[in-house]
Write a protein that holds these residues in place. Structure first.
Motif, PDB file in Angstrom:
ATOM      1  N   UNK A 122       0.833  -1.197   0.000  1.00  0.00           N
ATOM      2  CA  UNK A 122       0.000   0.000   0.000  1.00  0.00           C
ATOM      3  C   UNK A 122       0.865   1.244   0.000  1.00  0.00           C
ATOM      4  N   UNK A 123       0.659   2.107   0.987  1.00  0.00           N
ATOM      5  CA  UNK A 123       1.463   3.325   1.107  1.00  0.00           C
ATOM      6  C   UNK A 123       2.731   3.117   1.929  1.00  0.00           C
ATOM      7  N   UNK A 124       2.886   1.922   2.476  1.00  0.00           N
ATOM      8  CA  UNK A 124       4.053   1.614   3.308  1.00  0.00           C
ATOM      9  C   UNK A 124       5.209   1.137   2.452  1.00  0.00           C
ATOM     10  N   UNK A 125       6.408   1.654   2.730  1.00  0.00           N
ATOM     11  CA  UNK A 125       7.605   1.205   2.033  1.00  0.00           C
ATOM     12  C   UNK A 125       8.745   1.073   3.043  1.00  0.00           C
ATOM     13  N   UNK A 126       9.433  -0.051   3.041  1.00  0.00           N
ATOM     14  CA  UNK A 126      10.618  -0.264   3.875  1.00  0.00           C
ATOM     15  C   UNK A 126      11.822  -0.347   2.957  1.00  0.00           C
ATOM     16  N   UNK A 127      12.712   0.667   3.030  1.00  0.00           N
ATOM     17  CA  UNK A 127      13.845   0.766   2.127  1.00  0.00           C
ATOM     18  C   UNK A 127      15.106   0.147   2.742  1.00  0.00           C
ATOM     19  N   UNK A 128      15.994  -0.285   1.871  1.00  0.00           N
ATOM     20  CA  UNK A 128      17.269  -0.848   2.294  1.00  0.00           C
ATOM     21  C   UNK A 128      18.153   0.164   3.019  1.00  0.00           C
ATOM     22  N   UNK A 129      18.067   1.437   2.635  1.00  0.00           N
ATOM     23  CA  UNK A 129      18.959   2.458   3.185  1.00  0.00           C
ATOM     24  C   UNK A 129      18.326   3.260   4.315  1.00  0.00           C
ATOM     25  N   UNK A 130      17.267   2.751   4.922  1.00  0.00           N
ATOM     26  CA  UNK A 130      16.632   3.432   6.049  1.00  0.00           C
ATOM     27  C   UNK A 130      16.426   2.463   7.207  1.00  0.00           C
ATOM     28  N   UNK A 131      16.577   2.958   8.424  1.00  0.00           N
ATOM     29  CA  UNK A 131      16.309   2.192   9.650  1.00  0.00           C
ATOM     30  C   UNK A 131      17.134   0.909   9.758  1.00  0.00           C
ATOM     31  N   UNK A 132      18.296   0.889   9.138  1.00  0.00           N
ATOM     32  CA  UNK A 132      19.136  -0.296   9.224  1.00  0.00           C
ATOM     33  C   UNK A 132      18.778  -1.388   8.239  1.00  0.00           C
ATOM     34  N   UNK A 133      17.906  -1.093   7.270  1.00  0.00           N
ATOM     35  CA  UNK A 133      17.573  -2.069   6.242  1.00  0.00           C
ATOM     36  C   UNK A 133      16.143  -2.554   6.326  1.00  0.00           C
ATOM     37  N   UNK A 134      15.743  -3.371   5.348  1.00  0.00           N
ATOM     38  CA  UNK A 134      14.359  -3.826   5.255  1.00  0.00           C
ATOM     39  C   UNK A 134      13.970  -4.678   6.454  1.00  0.00           C
ATOM     40  N   UNK A 135      14.815  -5.632   6.824  1.00  0.00           N
ATOM     41  CA  UNK A 135      14.473  -6.547   7.919  1.00  0.00           C
ATOM     42  C   UNK A 135      14.303  -5.791   9.221  1.00  0.00           C
ATOM     43  N   UNK A 136      15.202  -4.854   9.495  1.00  0.00           N
ATOM     44  CA  UNK A 136      15.088  -4.062  10.723  1.00  0.00           C
ATOM     45  C   UNK A 136      13.853  -3.184  10.687  1.00  0.00           C
ATOM     46  N   UNK A 137      13.515  -2.632   9.539  1.00  0.00           N
ATOM     47  CA  UNK A 137      12.312  -1.811   9.414  1.00  0.00           C
ATOM     48  C   UNK A 137      11.058  -2.631   9.688  1.00  0.00           C
ATOM     49  N   UNK A 138      11.012  -3.850   9.155  1.00  0.00           N
ATOM     50  CA  UNK A 138       9.853  -4.708   9.388  1.00  0.00           C
ATOM     51  C   UNK A 138       9.697  -5.042  10.872  1.00  0.00           C
ATOM     52  N   UNK A 139      10.821  -5.206  11.554  1.00  0.00           N
ATOM     53  CA  UNK A 139      10.753  -5.464  12.998  1.00  0.00           C
ATOM     54  C   UNK A 139      10.264  -4.242  13.753  1.00  0.00           C
ATOM     55  N   UNK A 140      10.872  -3.084  13.486  1.00  0.00           N
ATOM     56  CA  UNK A 140      10.506  -1.858  14.189  1.00  0.00           C
ATOM     57  C   UNK A 140       9.048  -1.474  13.945  1.00  0.00           C
TER      58      UNK A 140
END
Length: 328
Positions: A61-79
């Motif tokens: 949807x409007x959510x995007x988890x980028x590789x160069x933010x928040x320590x990467x995609x996996x870390x973003x999904x956790x946070x």
């Protein structure tokens, strides 16, 4: 983010080749992590920006988890509370140190082999084979400079840094082999982020690096790590690919029959028929000439700035760059 549970997830990665669903050392662990987590997702490929540090990224949807933010995609999904395989491991020092070792020591070794010490054939196929030659040459040159700077490689210390990189990789493989033993996974007999990181590294090393790779030969010395990679590949990336929860893209399907596979990791790679270009790739080639202008300007500005700073002790060694071949 419970509202994301019912939305379609799409992992945007670099293209498949070498028999891998995505032949990118940054994208593959994310792909495997999502498989482990049984999160339904589609796989899409970005052929327009091969040098983007945002790739891979996960859209929903409007959510995007980028590789160069928040320590990467996996870390973003956790946070962001979407998926977390590792909640029970964060307080275990050995799990944390193992994760760091894979990310740093083995991550540096992959970068070194891919961009500095090899003939560049693997990097070219993964990142630039769909681009016109001038664009691929420029982006390759820029990436090689960036990796040398990141790894602290100069004219004076090149041999020492190479020895350090391979020594650390050898130690990491030994420690991981001892830790794994004959277990199915590294911790608690179930998949975790550590398994996703190492499995991505192992499959890329075994299938995407050339037969002459020193890193590949060091990994092959540890038979339990090779068996581990082959078993999990079969379980999560081949048998599991037929599941309706994780749609298989046409590009992914065509890649599964090409490149080196588990059956010939210790043998010579077989030649592969050329793949027919998709409509998206043909369209991109027609538009690439416009992209070339901006890239030429970018590299000229970069080199001019590098020239202003030149002359110091940390100057990158450019003497070995050849105008006619890819050097990584």
């Amino acid at each position: 983010m419970d509202e994301l549970d019912n939305q379609k997830h799409t992992l945007v990665a670099r293209k498949p080749c070498f028999g891998l669903p995505t032949a990118c050392p940054s994208c593959l662990p994310v792909y495997i992590y999502l498989r482990f987590a049984q999160l339904p997702f589609d796989l899409s490929f970005n052929l327009i920006h091969p040098d983007s540090d945002q790739i891979p990224y996960l859209e929903s949807g409007s959510y995007v988890a980028y590789n160069n933010e928040k320590g990467g995609v996996i870390e973003s999904l956790r946070e962001d509370g979407i998926v977390d395989l590792d909640s029970e491991f964060y307080t275990i020092p050995e799990w944390l140190s193992t994760k760091v070792m894979i990310s740093t020591w083995l991550g540096e070794a992959i970068m070194y082999e891919l961009w500095v010490c090899s003939d560049g054939s693997s990097a070219k196929k993964i990142y630039y084979s769909d681009l016109p030659w001038p664009i691929g040459k420029i982006l390759s040159f820029k990436q090689t400079l960036s990796v040398k700077q990141l790894l602290g490689i100069t004219k004076d210390n090149a041999n020492r840094r190479e020895e350090e990189i391979y020594t650390r990789a050898t130690m990491a493989y030994g420690a991981l082999s001892t830790r794994l033993g004959e277990q199915a996974f590294f911790f608690e007999n179930r998949p975790s982020g550590v398994d996703a990181l190492f499995l991505g590294h192992a499959l890329f090393t075994l299938q995407a690096l050339p037969e002459t790779s020193l890193l590949r030969s060091k990994l092959l010395e540890h038979s339990n790590l090779v068996r581990y990679a082959e078993k999990l590949r079969m379980e999560f990336m081949e048998a599991g690919s037929s599941s309706s929860s994780v749609p298989r893209t046409p590009a992914e399907s065509s890649s599964s029959t090409s490149g080196r596979g588990p059956s010939n990791w210790s043998s010579k790679a077989k030649s592969k028929p050329k793949r027919e270009k998709s409509e998206e790739e043909k369209t991109f080639r027609r538009r690439a000439k416009y992209f070339l202008v901006t890239q030429v300007v970018g590299v000229l500005v970069f080199l001019s700035l590098l020239g202003v700073r030149g002359g110091g002790d940390n100057e990158v060694d450019l003497d070995d760059e050849d105008d006619g071949d890819y050097n990584y």
